[in-house]
Design an enzyme around this catalytic site. Structure first.
Site, mmCIF file in Angstrom:
data_model
loop_
_atom_site.group_PDB
_atom_site.id
_atom_site.type_symbol
_atom_site.label_atom_id
_atom_site.label_comp_id
_atom_site.label_asym_id
_atom_site.label_seq_id
_atom_site.Cartn_x
_atom_site.Cartn_y
_atom_site.Cartn_z
ATOM 1 C CB THR A 114 -5.781 -20.195 29.004
ATOM 2 O OG1 THR A 114 -5.702 -20.671 27.679
ATOM 3 C CG2 THR A 114 -4.748 -19.111 29.212
ATOM 4 N N GLY A 140 -1.577 -19.537 20.052
ATOM 5 C CA GLY A 140 -2.753 -18.715 20.312
ATOM 6 C C GLY A 140 -2.367 -17.348 20.854
ATOM 7 C CG ASP A 141 -5.212 -15.663 23.518
ATOM 8 O OD1 ASP A 141 -5.074 -16.902 23.472
ATOM 9 O OD2 ASP A 141 -5.984 -15.110 24.312
ATOM 10 C CB THR A 190 -9.146 -17.893 29.321
ATOM 11 O OG1 THR A 190 -10.458 -17.511 29.743
ATOM 12 C CG2 THR A 190 -8.168 -17.651 30.473
ATOM 13 N N GLY A 191 -9.799 -18.447 26.384
ATOM 14 C CA GLY A 191 -10.791 -18.711 25.332
ATOM 15 C C GLY A 191 -10.152 -18.706 23.961
ATOM 16 N N GLY A 219 -8.197 -18.061 21.184
ATOM 17 C CA GLY A 219 -7.070 -17.151 21.051
ATOM 18 C C GLY A 219 -7.037 -16.362 19.761
HETATM 19 N N1 GLY Z 1 -6.440 -18.712 24.786
HETATM 20 C C1 GLY Z 1 -5.661 -19.861 24.622
HETATM 21 C C2 GLY Z 1 -5.456 -20.245 23.226
HETATM 22 O O1 GLY Z 1 -6.242 -19.889 22.355
HETATM 23 O O2 GLY Z 1 -4.499 -20.945 22.951
#
Ligand code: GLY
Length: 368
Positions: free
Chosen positions: A216, A246-247, A267-268, A270
């Site tokens: 991300t 995701g987030d 990032t990471g 989500g």
């Molecule tokens: N942070 C990106 C995802 O989890 O898709």
């Protein structure tokens, strides 16, 4: 009781500047809009423009600051900045060349938010368009809605005139097939002879090993007028369940912007960010007086408190995944923090070159 939201009828969205010509310009549409957007705005304050991003955003923050210095609004500058990463076939975590879902289809998520108006745009599980952040910006600018998903998002991108293409690069396809063949010895797929000697597959194994990371790019920006904006764009969790979101496209999770306070994104993993409304939480900690870095750390502490299921914890009870937050406040101060040590973030200010800085962290990585 009917709880369906109701609204007064509104005229069909026909934003200023929308013309038949826009519809046929295709992929250059958003770039043209970005090149001219806000070009008449000048920053009389003398304050520098500032951008902060994840570590893969070193070039992106420089581009975003140059755009803001030329008078482009922070949200548009942020979207312009991250395009360089969306275009990069070697970044497995964003845009073109992003790793696909479990069925080999690249599905992209993105959102953007404009501080002065609090308007937002987002797309999720978008297939076939390499710049989801630009599509999200068009949702913000040309519709009265915030989030479009799946086929509806693709239809919207097509209607606006974005160029459609296959986003699965040869490299990503080979890595996906490697993953399929090695995921289980109880399914129908066998490792192909010589598969792990392929340099692209080898490089992937060496970088990521057995884990399934999420990449991300998040970019948060404040201009010389102290207006704030941001964007987050991703191909999401490697080899995800088709349709998994995701987030990154969720306002309040992967990004939140408040012109009174600042902006923050993530990032990471989500799902963990969504559970604590991460971006919004960081902004609220800044509103309460914390510096951007301290706000990121406080949000991570809350995320740790919310991480309770055993399959997400290591043998010492710590999260077995990583999440990173990035933030800028209205004064142009930046900060970032990660669950685990070793993370960096990119920062650029007017008149300076982009730099990579160490992020704060909660846990020191165990030495192997
Ligand atoms: N942070 C990106 C995802 O989890 O898709």
């Amino acid at each position: 009781m009917n709880d369906t939201p109701t609204e007064s009828p509104v005229p069909s969205p026909q934003p200023a500047g929308f013309s038949r010509r826009d519809l046929v310009i295709g992929g250059s549409l958003a770039a043209a809009a970005l090149a001219t957007a806000g070009a008449t705005r000048a920053h009389a304050s003398g304050e520098p423009s500032v951008a902060v991003a994840s570590a893969n955003g070193l070039e992106a923050v420089g581009r975003a600051v140059a755009q803001m210095d030329a008078g482009v609004s922070p949200v548009e500058a942020a979207v312009h900045g991250v395009a360089v990463v969306e275009d990069d076939p070697d970044d497995f975590t964003v845009g073109y060349g992003g790793l696909p879902n479990s069925e080999g289809v690249v599905q992209l998520d993105s959102c953007c938010m404009d501080g002065p108006t609090m308007r937002a745009g987002a797309v999720a599980a978008l297939e076939g368009f390499r710049h989801p952040a630009q599509v999200a910006l068009q949702v913000l600018q040309r519709t009265t809605r915030v989030l479009l998903v799946g086929d509806g998002a693709a239809r919207f991108a097509r209607a606006i005139g974005f160029e459609e293409e296959n986003l699965l690069t040869e490299k990503a396809r080979k890595i996906w097939l490697y993953w399929k063949a090695n995921m289980s010895d109880r399914d129908d797929w066998l490792p192909a002879p010589g598969q792990t000697e392929d340099p692209d597959v080898r490089a992937f194994i060496e970088e990521y090993g057995a884990v399934r990371p999420t990449g991300t790019i998040n970019l948060c920006a404040v201009d010389g007028d102290r207006d704030v904006g941001g964007t987050t764009t991703t191909s999401g969790l490697f080899f995800k369940i088709p349709g998994r979101v995701g987030d990154s496209p969720l306002i309040g999770a992967g990004l939140f912007v408040d012109n009174e306070v600042g902006a923050a994104g993530s990032t990471g993993r989500g799902e963990s960010v969504i559970q604590i409304a991460g971006g919004h939480t960081v902004v609220e900690f800044m509103r309460a007086g914390k510096s951007p870095e301290a706000a990121c750390l406080a949000a991570l502490e809350r995320l740790v408190q919310a991480t309770r299921v055993p399959y997400l914890l290591d043998d010492k009870g710590r999260p077995s995944f990583d999440v990173k937050f990035y933030a800028v406040n209205k004064k142009g101060e930046t900060g970032s923090a990660a669950l685990w040590s070793g993370a960096k973030h990119a920062v650029c200010r007017s008149g300076s070159k982009p730099v990579l800085l160490d992020s704060a962290y909660l846990y020191e990585r165990d030495l192997k």
